[in-house]
Design a protein around this motif. Sequence first.
Motif, PDB file in Angstrom:
ATOM      1  N   ILE A 169      89.024 -27.744  38.630  1.00  0.00           N
ATOM      2  CA  ILE A 169      89.635 -27.485  37.326  1.00  0.00           C
ATOM      3  C   ILE A 169      89.951 -26.000  37.208  1.00  0.00           C
ATOM      4  CG2 ILE A 169      89.296 -27.648  34.827  1.00  0.00           C
ATOM      5  CD1 ILE A 169      87.042 -29.735  35.552  1.00  0.00           C
ATOM      6  N   ILE A 170      91.183 -25.711  36.802  1.00  0.00           N
ATOM      7  CA  ILE A 170      91.613 -24.328  36.612  1.00  0.00           C
ATOM      8  C   ILE A 170      91.827 -24.076  35.131  1.00  0.00           C
ATOM      9  CG2 ILE A 170      93.369 -22.598  37.155  1.00  0.00           C
ATOM     10  CD1 ILE A 170      94.049 -24.252  39.636  1.00  0.00           C
ATOM     11  N   THR A 171      91.221 -23.024  34.623  1.00  0.00           N
ATOM     12  CA  THR A 171      91.463 -22.583  33.251  1.00  0.00           C
ATOM     13  C   THR A 171      91.678 -21.071  33.263  1.00  0.00           C
ATOM     14  OG1 THR A 171      89.073 -22.335  32.851  1.00  0.00           O
ATOM     15  CG2 THR A 171      90.107 -24.407  32.182  1.00  0.00           C
ATOM     16  N   LYS A 172      92.212 -20.557  32.190  1.00  0.00           N
ATOM     17  CA  LYS A 172      92.456 -19.120  32.112  1.00  0.00           C
ATOM     18  C   LYS A 172      91.174 -18.413  31.706  1.00  0.00           C
ATOM     19  CE  LYS A 172      96.087 -15.930  30.732  1.00  0.00           C
ATOM     20  NZ  LYS A 172      97.375 -15.783  30.029  1.00  0.00           N
ATOM     21  N   ALA A 173      90.859 -17.345  32.406  1.00  0.00           N
ATOM     22  CA  ALA A 173      89.625 -16.607  32.143  1.00  0.00           C
ATOM     23  C   ALA A 173      89.654 -15.961  30.764  1.00  0.00           C
ATOM     24  CB  ALA A 173      89.418 -15.539  33.216  1.00  0.00           C
TER      25      ALA A 173
ATOM     26  N   ALA B  22      89.207 -30.452  22.251  1.00  0.00           N
ATOM     27  CA  ALA B  22      89.759 -31.595  22.998  1.00  0.00           C
ATOM     28  C   ALA B  22      89.838 -31.297  24.495  1.00  0.00           C
ATOM     29  CB  ALA B  22      91.141 -31.949  22.454  1.00  0.00           C
ATOM     30  N   ALA B  23      90.249 -30.073  24.858  1.00  0.00           N
ATOM     31  CA  ALA B  23      90.348 -29.701  26.270  1.00  0.00           C
ATOM     32  C   ALA B  23      88.968 -29.621  26.904  1.00  0.00           C
ATOM     33  CB  ALA B  23      91.086 -28.377  26.408  1.00  0.00           C
ATOM     34  N   GLN B  24      87.995 -29.064  26.186  1.00  0.00           N
ATOM     35  CA  GLN B  24      86.636 -28.982  26.731  1.00  0.00           C
ATOM     36  C   GLN B  24      86.053 -30.372  26.942  1.00  0.00           C
ATOM     37  OE1 GLN B  24      84.867 -26.080  27.731  1.00  0.00           O
ATOM     38  NE2 GLN B  24      83.735 -27.791  28.657  1.00  0.00           N
ATOM     39  N   GLU B  25      86.381 -31.293  26.049  1.00  0.00           N
ATOM     40  CA  GLU B  25      85.928 -32.676  26.203  1.00  0.00           C
ATOM     41  C   GLU B  25      86.531 -33.303  27.459  1.00  0.00           C
ATOM     42  OE1 GLU B  25      84.069 -36.406  25.002  1.00  0.00           O
ATOM     43  OE2 GLU B  25      83.718 -34.281  24.549  1.00  0.00           O
ATOM     44  N   MET B  26      87.795 -32.974  27.765  1.00  0.00           N
ATOM     45  CA  MET B  26      88.416 -33.490  28.989  1.00  0.00           C
ATOM     46  C   MET B  26      87.713 -32.935  30.223  1.00  0.00           C
ATOM     47  SD  MET B  26      90.653 -35.331  30.561  1.00  0.00           S
ATOM     48  CE  MET B  26      91.925 -35.810  29.379  1.00  0.00           C
ATOM     49  N   ILE B  27      87.387 -31.660  30.208  1.00  0.00           N
ATOM     50  CA  ILE B  27      86.674 -31.059  31.335  1.00  0.00           C
ATOM     51  C   ILE B  27      85.312 -31.719  31.515  1.00  0.00           C
ATOM     52  CG2 ILE B  27      85.527 -28.937  32.106  1.00  0.00           C
ATOM     53  CD1 ILE B  27      87.898 -27.380  30.982  1.00  0.00           C
ATOM     54  N   ASP B  28      84.609 -31.932  30.426  1.00  0.00           N
ATOM     55  CA  ASP B  28      83.302 -32.589  30.499  1.00  0.00           C
ATOM     56  C   ASP B  28      83.431 -33.997  31.066  1.00  0.00           C
ATOM     57  OD1 ASP B  28      82.198 -30.317  29.379  1.00  0.00           O
ATOM     58  OD2 ASP B  28      82.075 -31.147  27.352  1.00  0.00           O
ATOM     59  N   THR B  29      84.511 -34.692  30.692  1.00  0.00           N
ATOM     60  CA  THR B  29      84.743 -36.050  31.199  1.00  0.00           C
ATOM     61  C   THR B  29      84.996 -36.031  32.703  1.00  0.00           C
ATOM     62  OG1 THR B  29      85.683 -36.726  29.070  1.00  0.00           O
ATOM     63  CG2 THR B  29      86.165 -38.121  30.960  1.00  0.00           C
ATOM     64  N   LEU B  30      85.779 -35.062  33.160  1.00  0.00           N
ATOM     65  CA  LEU B  30      86.043 -34.912  34.602  1.00  0.00           C
ATOM     66  C   LEU B  30      84.758 -34.644  35.374  1.00  0.00           C
ATOM     67  CD1 LEU B  30      89.297 -32.798  34.421  1.00  0.00           C
ATOM     68  CD2 LEU B  30      89.045 -34.835  35.847  1.00  0.00           C
ATOM     69  N   ILE B  31      83.979 -33.684  34.894  1.00  0.00           N
ATOM     70  CA  ILE B  31      82.746 -33.303  35.585  1.00  0.00           C
ATOM     71  C   ILE B  31      81.776 -34.476  35.638  1.00  0.00           C
ATOM     72  CG2 ILE B  31      80.704 -31.825  35.447  1.00  0.00           C
ATOM     73  CD1 ILE B  31      82.550 -29.665  34.258  1.00  0.00           C
ATOM     74  N   GLU B  32      81.651 -35.192  34.527  1.00  0.00           N
ATOM     75  CA  GLU B  32      80.752 -36.348  34.476  1.00  0.00           C
ATOM     76  C   GLU B  32      81.186 -37.440  35.453  1.00  0.00           C
ATOM     77  OE1 GLU B  32      79.031 -39.587  31.205  1.00  0.00           O
ATOM     78  OE2 GLU B  32      80.608 -38.174  30.642  1.00  0.00           O
ATOM     79  N   ALA B  33      82.497 -37.671  35.544  1.00  0.00           N
ATOM     80  CA  ALA B  33      83.006 -38.718  36.423  1.00  0.00           C
ATOM     81  C   ALA B  33      82.670 -38.419  37.887  1.00  0.00           C
ATOM     82  CB  ALA B  33      84.510 -38.867  36.245  1.00  0.00           C
ATOM     83  N   PHE B  34      82.827 -37.167  38.304  1.00  0.00           N
ATOM     84  CA  PHE B  34      82.547 -36.826  39.696  1.00  0.00           C
ATOM     85  C   PHE B  34      81.046 -36.697  39.954  1.00  0.00           C
ATOM     86  CE2 PHE B  34      87.022 -35.829  39.605  1.00  0.00           C
ATOM     87  CZ  PHE B  34      87.434 -36.228  40.879  1.00  0.00           C
TER      88      PHE B  34
END
Length: 297
Positions: free
Chosen positions: A269-273, A280-292
């Motif tokens: 996952i790439i985000t701007k520093a 909503a975007a943080q929830e998507m990142i959490d969903t990705l991390i949880e899935a893997f």
Amino acid sequence: MNVKQLRIFLAVAQTQSFAEAGHLVHMSQPAVSLSIKSLEDSLGGRLFTRTTRSTLLTAEGQQLLSMAKTLVASWDSVENELKQRFTLDRGKIALAAMPSFAASLLPKVLMNYRQKNPNISIEIHDVLTDTVVEMVRSGNIEMGISFEPENTQDLNFQALFNDRFIAVTHQNCSLKNEKELTWKQILECEFITLQKPSSVRNLIEMALAKEGMELHVAFDAHQLATVGKMVSQGLGVAVVPALCEAQMREQGAICLPISQPIISRHVGIITKAKIPLSIAAQEMIDTLIEAFRNNTI
């Protein structure tokens, strides 16, 4: 002048009574009187004429009335909108993903996200890795999914997994029964790959150059789906990320591991520093991390 004062002003105008207005806004009559006086002082004139029997708007009060209704309604609308966004009852996110990920693993993640957040709309950009990085870097989107960028100076990268490249051959290829292929075997065949500036092609060329090998391309295409179709028709051999294995097999190709040299790259996952993400975007990142983490995709 603030929104609390305007709410009290509207309550007094509606009831024509400081006492009844106090009941509406859950304040004492003296507190209502003090708030109206403070509002009048800040505006520079009287908004109500008061007698022992009535409380009526002045001409200036009448003029403020319609504006106050509009301002309070707008405030309530904005407040409600933000509350819904913070609770994920409303909102929109945009993300970019390289095509190999977008066409394979992303749909399952989107399904998990949608089940938890049905009111969030999602805009997907399936674009080349370099474009994913540029869209995040420019601020056009909040997050992207791609290979780890070469330059992460102003970006954050969170690895999800390591993707090892595989060889793709057709059903009648002489190499189809091998358990594992070497690059020497692959380069003896007609080679099919993506057009420049594809990150997949760049990775292949750089890895081979380190081994003193040169890539001779017979066919190149813009989309991995086209590459897979050309392989399945017997035009040659390709090397693609393992992300594409299911897609290649669906098109009738055979997928084999590669050695000498092994080519792999972190996908994440790439985000701007230093730029905060929306809820909503943080929830998507959490969903990705949880899935893997749970290996559910």
